[in-house]
Design a protein around this motif. Structure first.
Motif, PDB file in Angstrom:
ATOM      1  N   ALA A  52       7.090  -3.647 -13.898  1.00 41.73           N
ATOM      2  CA  ALA A  52       6.689  -2.239 -13.979  1.00 41.73           C
ATOM      3  C   ALA A  52       7.857  -1.328 -13.608  1.00 41.73           C
ATOM      4  O   ALA A  52       8.088  -0.301 -14.263  1.00 41.73           O
ATOM      5  CB  ALA A  52       5.496  -1.979 -13.063  1.00 41.73           C
ATOM      6  N   CYS A  53       8.591  -1.712 -12.578  1.00 42.20           N
ATOM      7  CA  CYS A  53       9.763  -0.930 -12.166  1.00 42.20           C
ATOM      8  C   CYS A  53      10.837  -0.963 -13.248  1.00 42.20           C
ATOM      9  O   CYS A  53      11.425   0.065 -13.603  1.00 42.20           O
ATOM     10  CB  CYS A  53      10.332  -1.461 -10.855  1.00 42.20           C
ATOM     11  N   LEU A  54      11.092  -2.157 -13.762  1.00 40.23           N
ATOM     12  CA  LEU A  54      12.147  -2.335 -14.752  1.00 40.23           C
ATOM     13  C   LEU A  54      11.851  -1.561 -16.034  1.00 40.23           C
ATOM     14  O   LEU A  54      12.761  -0.980 -16.644  1.00 40.23           O
ATOM     15  CB  LEU A  54      12.331  -3.817 -15.059  1.00 40.23           C
ATOM     16  N   ASP A  92       1.293   2.698 -13.944  1.00 41.19           N
ATOM     17  CA  ASP A  92       1.429   1.242 -13.998  1.00 41.19           C
ATOM     18  C   ASP A  92       2.044   0.721 -12.708  1.00 41.19           C
ATOM     19  O   ASP A  92       1.597  -0.297 -12.150  1.00 41.19           O
ATOM     20  CB  ASP A  92       2.288   0.844 -15.202  1.00 41.19           C
ATOM     21  N   TYR A  93       3.049   1.437 -12.212  1.00 43.80           N
ATOM     22  CA  TYR A  93       3.696   1.061 -10.942  1.00 43.80           C
ATOM     23  C   TYR A  93       2.685   1.105  -9.792  1.00 43.80           C
ATOM     24  O   TYR A  93       2.649   0.209  -8.941  1.00 43.80           O
ATOM     25  CB  TYR A  93       4.884   2.001 -10.698  1.00 43.80           C
ATOM     26  N   LEU A 114       0.827  -1.207   0.000  1.00 45.27           N
ATOM     27  CA  LEU A 114       0.000   0.000   0.000  1.00 45.27           C
ATOM     28  C   LEU A 114       0.860   1.254   0.000  1.00 45.27           C
ATOM     29  O   LEU A 114       0.550   2.236  -0.690  1.00 45.27           O
ATOM     30  CB  LEU A 114      -0.920   0.015   1.228  1.00 45.27           C
ATOM     31  N   ALA A 115       1.940   1.236   0.775  1.00 45.74           N
ATOM     32  CA  ALA A 115       2.843   2.390   0.821  1.00 45.74           C
ATOM     33  C   ALA A 115       3.503   2.617  -0.535  1.00 45.74           C
ATOM     34  O   ALA A 115       3.714   3.766  -0.954  1.00 45.74           O
ATOM     35  CB  ALA A 115       3.898   2.195   1.912  1.00 45.74           C
ATOM     36  N   LEU A 116       3.824   1.537  -1.240  1.00 50.74           N
ATOM     37  CA  LEU A 116       4.373   1.671  -2.589  1.00 50.74           C
ATOM     38  C   LEU A 116       3.364   2.362  -3.498  1.00 50.74           C
ATOM     39  O   LEU A 116       3.714   3.256  -4.282  1.00 50.74           O
ATOM     40  CB  LEU A 116       4.736   0.301  -3.164  1.00 50.74           C
ATOM     41  N   ALA A 117       2.105   1.942  -3.411  1.00 54.22           N
ATOM     42  CA  ALA A 117       1.064   2.555  -4.235  1.00 54.22           C
ATOM     43  C   ALA A 117       0.914   4.038  -3.917  1.00 54.22           C
ATOM     44  O   ALA A 117       0.822   4.877  -4.818  1.00 54.22           O
ATOM     45  CB  ALA A 117      -0.267   1.822  -4.028  1.00 54.22           C
ATOM     46  N   GLU A 118       0.917   4.373  -2.637  1.00 57.77           N
ATOM     47  CA  GLU A 118       0.796   5.775  -2.235  1.00 57.77           C
ATOM     48  C   GLU A 118       2.006   6.597  -2.662  1.00 57.77           C
ATOM     49  O   GLU A 118       1.895   7.767  -3.007  1.00 57.77           O
ATOM     50  CB  GLU A 118       0.623   5.877  -0.714  1.00 57.77           C
ATOM     51  N   SER A 119       3.182   5.956  -2.652  1.00 53.31           N
ATOM     52  CA  SER A 119       4.408   6.687  -2.980  1.00 53.31           C
ATOM     53  C   SER A 119       4.485   7.062  -4.453  1.00 53.31           C
ATOM     54  O   SER A 119       5.322   7.878  -4.836  1.00 53.31           O
ATOM     55  CB  SER A 119       5.641   5.863  -2.592  1.00 53.31           C
ATOM     56  N   ALA A 120       3.622   6.483  -5.276  1.00 54.41           N
ATOM     57  CA  ALA A 120       3.611   6.847  -6.694  1.00 54.41           C
ATOM     58  C   ALA A 120       3.388   8.346  -6.860  1.00 54.41           C
ATOM     59  O   ALA A 120       3.978   8.978  -7.745  1.00 54.41           O
ATOM     60  CB  ALA A 120       2.529   6.052  -7.428  1.00 54.41           C
ATOM     61  N   ASP A 121       2.564   8.912  -5.985  1.00 54.63           N
ATOM     62  CA  ASP A 121       2.303  10.355  -6.068  1.00 54.63           C
ATOM     63  C   ASP A 121       3.559  11.179  -5.823  1.00 54.63           C
ATOM     64  O   ASP A 121       3.683  12.300  -6.320  1.00 54.63           O
ATOM     65  CB  ASP A 121       1.219  10.769  -5.062  1.00 54.63           C
ATOM     66  N   LEU A 122       4.500  10.641  -5.067  1.00 49.55           N
ATOM     67  CA  LEU A 122       5.745  11.359  -4.805  1.00 49.55           C
ATOM     68  C   LEU A 122       6.563  11.530  -6.073  1.00 49.55           C
ATOM     69  O   LEU A 122       7.364  12.459  -6.187  1.00 49.55           O
ATOM     70  CB  LEU A 122       6.575  10.614  -3.755  1.00 49.55           C
ATOM     71  N   LEU A 123       6.374  10.625  -7.030  1.00 52.87           N
ATOM     72  CA  LEU A 123       7.106  10.699  -8.293  1.00 52.87           C
ATOM     73  C   LEU A 123       6.499  11.716  -9.257  1.00 52.87           C
ATOM     74  O   LEU A 123       7.065  11.975 -10.310  1.00 52.87           O
ATOM     75  CB  LEU A 123       7.137   9.322  -8.957  1.00 52.87           C
ATOM     76  N   LEU A 124       5.353  12.265  -8.888  1.00 50.59           N
ATOM     77  CA  LEU A 124       4.667  13.212  -9.770  1.00 50.59           C
ATOM     78  C   LEU A 124       4.666  14.639  -9.223  1.00 50.59           C
ATOM     79  O   LEU A 124       4.006  15.514  -9.767  1.00 50.59           O
ATOM     80  CB  LEU A 124       3.216  12.751  -9.995  1.00 50.59           C
ATOM     81  N   ILE A 125       5.424  14.864  -8.143  1.00 54.44           N
ATOM     82  CA  ILE A 125       5.489  16.207  -7.558  1.00 54.44           C
ATOM     83  C   ILE A 125       6.403  17.086  -8.401  1.00 54.44           C
ATOM     84  O   ILE A 125       7.552  16.742  -8.669  1.00 54.44           O
ATOM     85  CB  ILE A 125       6.002  16.158  -6.104  1.00 54.44           C
ATOM     86  N   GLU A 126       5.870  18.213  -8.814  1.00 55.34           N
ATOM     87  CA  GLU A 126       6.642  19.145  -9.634  1.00 55.34           C
ATOM     88  C   GLU A 126       7.833  19.679  -8.848  1.00 55.34           C
ATOM     89  O   GLU A 126       7.719  19.976  -7.660  1.00 55.34           O
ATOM     90  CB  GLU A 126       5.741  20.300 -10.081  1.00 55.34           C
ATOM     91  N   GLY A 127       8.962  19.770  -9.498  1.00 55.26           N
ATOM     92  CA  GLY A 127      10.167  20.276  -8.854  1.00 55.26           C
ATOM     93  C   GLY A 127      11.098  19.191  -8.362  1.00 55.26           C
ATOM     94  O   GLY A 127      12.199  19.484  -7.901  1.00 55.26           O
ATOM     95  N   ARG A 128      10.667  17.928  -8.449  1.00 54.90           N
ATOM     96  CA  ARG A 128      11.539  16.831  -8.037  1.00 54.90           C
ATOM     97  C   ARG A 128      12.746  16.786  -8.976  1.00 54.90           C
ATOM     98  O   ARG A 128      12.608  16.882 -10.184  1.00 54.90           O
ATOM     99  CB  ARG A 128      10.773  15.507  -8.115  1.00 54.90           C
TER     100      ARG A 128
END
Length: 199
Positions: A169-171, A139-140, A104-118
């Motif tokens: 998906a990661c690969l 997909d991830y 579940l934490a992996l699924a939630e962390s997907a949003d962290l990859l979409l934060i502008e400015g990263r």
């Protein structure tokens, strides 16, 4: 009673002077809001690069999910001091619950990859509006949710399938964005294959 009244009057006078000073700067011009906005932007900017995010969050969470392919999480020995264990699988909320929580934490962390400015490890900003980047992240996220659903069954066979799909998906994203044409050269990180050097 009089001394209390006098103290209140003095306190109110100080408050009034403070509010007046805040409302109007000494030069009489309106206070500029840009400084506060700039400070807010700095405070809201992501602190971690994509690489740091992977090392600190996605990698350990992924390992907690992937181990369920080969070992029964409930059979792992619990830490003698579970409330302070750094290993989620052997800690207070260990076993299959740790696998569920990690997925579940992996699924939630997907949003962290979409934060502008990263930023990427090469200093380039991630193009979070790149359709391919969004597709890989989506997909991830979906494969992480599938891993959670598999963990709920407490079936290692189900985890083999779900973990395999999550790893793929990661690969797929790594193939496109985590390229190092020259070992140790991270200059092509986060740059799509079509824009950077051939992988």
């Amino acid at each position: 009673m009089r001394s209390h009244g006098r103290r209140w009057a003095i306190a109110l006078l100080f408050v009034a002077q403070f509010l007046t000073a805040c409302a109007e700067p000494p030069n009489g011009e309106p206070a500029a809001a840009s400084n506060g906005a700039a400070a807010d932007d700095e405070e809201s900017a992501p602190l971690m690069t994509v690489n740091q995010l992977m090392h600190a969050i996605l990698f350990p969470l992924g390992n907690a999910v992937f181990i369920a392919q080969s070992e029964n999480p409930d059979a792992l020995p619990r830490d003698p001091t579970p409330s302070s264990s750094p290993n989620p699988l052997t800690g207070l909320y260990g076993g299959w619950q740790a696998v569920e929580n990690s997925a579940l934490a992996l699924a939630e962390s997907a949003d962290l990859l979409l934060i502008e400015g990263r930023a990427c490890s090469n200093g380039e900003a991630v193009n979070v509006e790149d359709p391919d980047w969004i597709r890989f992240v989506d997909d991830y996220r979906a494969k992480s949710v599938a891993a959670y659903e598999a963990a709920l069954t407490k079936s290692q066979d189900a985890m083999v399938d779900a973990s395999g799909s999550l790893a793929e998906a990661c690969l797929a994203c790594h193939r496109a964005y985590r390229r190092e044409p020259t070992p140790g050269d991270a200059s092509q990180r986060c740059i799509p294959s079509s824009q950077g050097a051939a992988r």
